[in-house]
Design an enzyme around this catalytic site. Structure first.
Site, PDB file in Angstrom:
ATOM      1  N   LYS A   9     -18.636 -13.412  58.542  1.00  0.00           N
ATOM      2  CA  LYS A   9     -19.921 -13.585  57.872  1.00  0.00           C
ATOM      3  C   LYS A   9     -20.250 -12.352  57.023  1.00  0.00           C
ATOM      4  O   LYS A   9     -19.578 -11.317  57.131  1.00  0.00           O
ATOM      5  CB  LYS A   9     -20.990 -13.865  58.942  1.00  0.00           C
ATOM      6  CG  LYS A   9     -20.701 -15.140  59.749  1.00  0.00           C
ATOM      7  CD  LYS A   9     -21.774 -15.400  60.789  1.00  0.00           C
ATOM      8  CE  LYS A   9     -21.488 -16.671  61.569  1.00  0.00           C
ATOM      9  NZ  LYS A   9     -22.559 -16.959  62.551  1.00  0.00           N
ATOM     10  N   TYR A  49     -23.529 -26.419  58.545  1.00  0.00           N
ATOM     11  CA  TYR A  49     -24.507 -26.206  59.621  1.00  0.00           C
ATOM     12  C   TYR A  49     -25.451 -27.411  59.779  1.00  0.00           C
ATOM     13  O   TYR A  49     -26.606 -27.232  60.188  1.00  0.00           O
ATOM     14  CB  TYR A  49     -25.309 -24.937  59.350  1.00  0.00           C
ATOM     15  CG  TYR A  49     -24.555 -23.652  59.679  1.00  0.00           C
ATOM     16  CD1 TYR A  49     -24.031 -23.427  60.955  1.00  0.00           C
ATOM     17  CD2 TYR A  49     -24.387 -22.653  58.731  1.00  0.00           C
ATOM     18  CE1 TYR A  49     -23.343 -22.256  61.263  1.00  0.00           C
ATOM     19  CE2 TYR A  49     -23.695 -21.472  59.041  1.00  0.00           C
ATOM     20  CZ  TYR A  49     -23.185 -21.283  60.306  1.00  0.00           C
ATOM     21  OH  TYR A  49     -22.516 -20.129  60.621  1.00  0.00           O
ATOM     22  N   ASN A 112     -24.110 -12.225  63.762  1.00  0.00           N
ATOM     23  CA  ASN A 112     -23.083 -12.146  64.804  1.00  0.00           C
ATOM     24  C   ASN A 112     -21.649 -12.117  64.256  1.00  0.00           C
ATOM     25  O   ASN A 112     -20.705 -12.530  64.924  1.00  0.00           O
ATOM     26  CB  ASN A 112     -23.282 -13.251  65.846  1.00  0.00           C
ATOM     27  CG  ASN A 112     -23.225 -14.640  65.263  1.00  0.00           C
ATOM     28  OD1 ASN A 112     -22.980 -14.807  64.064  1.00  0.00           O
ATOM     29  ND2 ASN A 112     -23.414 -15.642  66.093  1.00  0.00           N
ATOM     30  N   HIS A 115     -17.902 -16.669  62.634  1.00  0.00           N
ATOM     31  CA  HIS A 115     -18.046 -18.036  63.135  1.00  0.00           C
ATOM     32  C   HIS A 115     -16.665 -18.578  63.493  1.00  0.00           C
ATOM     33  O   HIS A 115     -15.692 -18.305  62.783  1.00  0.00           O
ATOM     34  CB  HIS A 115     -18.655 -18.940  62.054  1.00  0.00           C
ATOM     35  CG  HIS A 115     -18.507 -20.403  62.357  1.00  0.00           C
ATOM     36  ND1 HIS A 115     -19.381 -21.075  63.166  1.00  0.00           N
ATOM     37  CD2 HIS A 115     -17.544 -21.294  62.001  1.00  0.00           C
ATOM     38  CE1 HIS A 115     -18.968 -22.333  63.281  1.00  0.00           C
ATOM     39  NE2 HIS A 115     -17.859 -22.495  62.582  1.00  0.00           N
ATOM     40  N   GLU A 126     -14.504 -28.765  59.826  1.00  0.00           N
ATOM     41  CA  GLU A 126     -14.854 -27.545  59.076  1.00  0.00           C
ATOM     42  C   GLU A 126     -13.741 -27.127  58.107  1.00  0.00           C
ATOM     43  O   GLU A 126     -14.024 -26.651  57.005  1.00  0.00           O
ATOM     44  CB  GLU A 126     -15.209 -26.423  60.052  1.00  0.00           C
ATOM     45  CG  GLU A 126     -16.493 -26.735  60.814  1.00  0.00           C
ATOM     46  CD  GLU A 126     -16.901 -25.698  61.845  1.00  0.00           C
ATOM     47  OE1 GLU A 126     -18.045 -25.772  62.323  1.00  0.00           O
ATOM     48  OE2 GLU A 126     -16.078 -24.817  62.195  1.00  0.00           O
TER      49      GLU A 126
HETATM   50  P1  CMP Z   1     -22.319 -19.739  64.588  1.00  0.00           P
HETATM   51  O1  CMP Z   1     -21.211 -19.604  65.562  1.00  0.00           O
HETATM   52  O2  CMP Z   1     -21.984 -19.567  63.151  1.00  0.00           O
HETATM   53  O3  CMP Z   1     -23.033 -21.143  64.782  1.00  0.00           O
HETATM   54  C1  CMP Z   1     -24.383 -21.357  64.489  1.00  0.00           C
HETATM   55  C2  CMP Z   1     -25.085 -20.100  64.094  1.00  0.00           C
HETATM   56  O4  CMP Z   1     -26.484 -20.172  64.129  1.00  0.00           O
HETATM   57  C3  CMP Z   1     -24.733 -19.014  65.095  1.00  0.00           C
HETATM   58  O5  CMP Z   1     -23.409 -18.613  64.943  1.00  0.00           O
HETATM   59  C4  CMP Z   1     -25.798 -17.979  64.785  1.00  0.00           C
HETATM   60  O6  CMP Z   1     -25.435 -17.199  63.650  1.00  0.00           O
HETATM   61  C5  CMP Z   1     -26.962 -18.875  64.421  1.00  0.00           C
HETATM   62  N1  CMP Z   1     -27.895 -18.993  65.529  1.00  0.00           N
HETATM   63  C6  CMP Z   1     -27.759 -19.714  66.646  1.00  0.00           C
HETATM   64  N2  CMP Z   1     -28.852 -19.579  67.418  1.00  0.00           N
HETATM   65  C7  CMP Z   1     -29.682 -18.750  66.760  1.00  0.00           C
HETATM   66  C8  CMP Z   1     -30.964 -18.219  67.050  1.00  0.00           C
HETATM   67  N3  CMP Z   1     -31.614 -18.539  68.175  1.00  0.00           N
HETATM   68  N4  CMP Z   1     -31.523 -17.393  66.148  1.00  0.00           N
HETATM   69  C9  CMP Z   1     -30.865 -17.085  65.006  1.00  0.00           C
HETATM   70  N5  CMP Z   1     -29.631 -17.566  64.674  1.00  0.00           N
HETATM   71  C10 CMP Z   1     -29.062 -18.378  65.552  1.00  0.00           C
END
Ligand code: CMP
Length: 143
Positions: A9, A49, A112, A115, A126
């Site tokens: 990311k 998403y 984070n 993904h 995906e």
């Molecule tokens: P990802 O694995 O890309 O899948 C969905 C994404 O949504 C996740 O990583 C986070 O980046 C985001 N996400 C999931 N839960 C939350 C949350 N409670 N607050 C903010 N971002 C979230």
């Protein structure tokens, strides 16, 4: 051969973590078969998403994921989906164990670093969203 979709990311790209992350998966024995930088266009963010589009965090997620280039990848290998999920760690970095990518490099769920597809079905979906079949290469890996 099993495949998964992984995406570093914008925070991971900006912090210079691409090499470290790719090295971990290569050393594990997995094979990188496609890779590309891209600022995700809105239609692809919505498709990727789709399950989160009504969640309260979605506007923030959309702003973050389009804030700069991502590095999109396809990886191949035995059990690649479950192995990369283990190596990435829990979605919330506060719960991700040390030694995992999020455990070592992330603090907040909103940023984070990476993904990874969460099932074989999601991986197929995906990969098809982000890559054309001709962008995925084939080569013999020497172990
Ligand atoms: P990802 O694995 O890309 O899948 C969905 C994404 O949504 C996740 O990583 C986070 O980046 C985001 N996400 C999931 N839960 C939350 C949350 N409670 N607050 C903010 N971002 C979230």
């Amino acid at each position: 051969m099993e495949r998964t979709f992984l995406m570093i990311k914008p925070d991971g790209v900006q912090r210079g973590l691409i090499g470290e992350i790719i090295a971990r998966f290569e050393k594990k024995g997995l094979k990188l078969v496609a890779g590309r930088f891209e600022v995700l266009p809105e239609d692809r963010v919505m498709e990727h998403y789709a399950e989160h589009k009504d969640k309260p965090f979605f506007p923030g997620l959309k702003a973050y994921i389009t804030s700069g280039p991502c590095f999109l990848m396809v990886w191949e290998g035995k059990n690649v989906v479950s192995i990369t999920r283990q190596m990435i760690g829990a979605t919330n970095p506060a719960e991700a164990l040390p030694g995992t990518i999020r455990g070592d490099f992330a603090l907040e769920i909103g940023m984070n670093v990476i993904h990874g597809s969460d099932s074989d079905e999601t991986a197929d979906r995906e990969i098809a969203i982000h890559f054309k079949p001709e962008e995925i290469v084939s080569f013999e890996k020497i172990d």
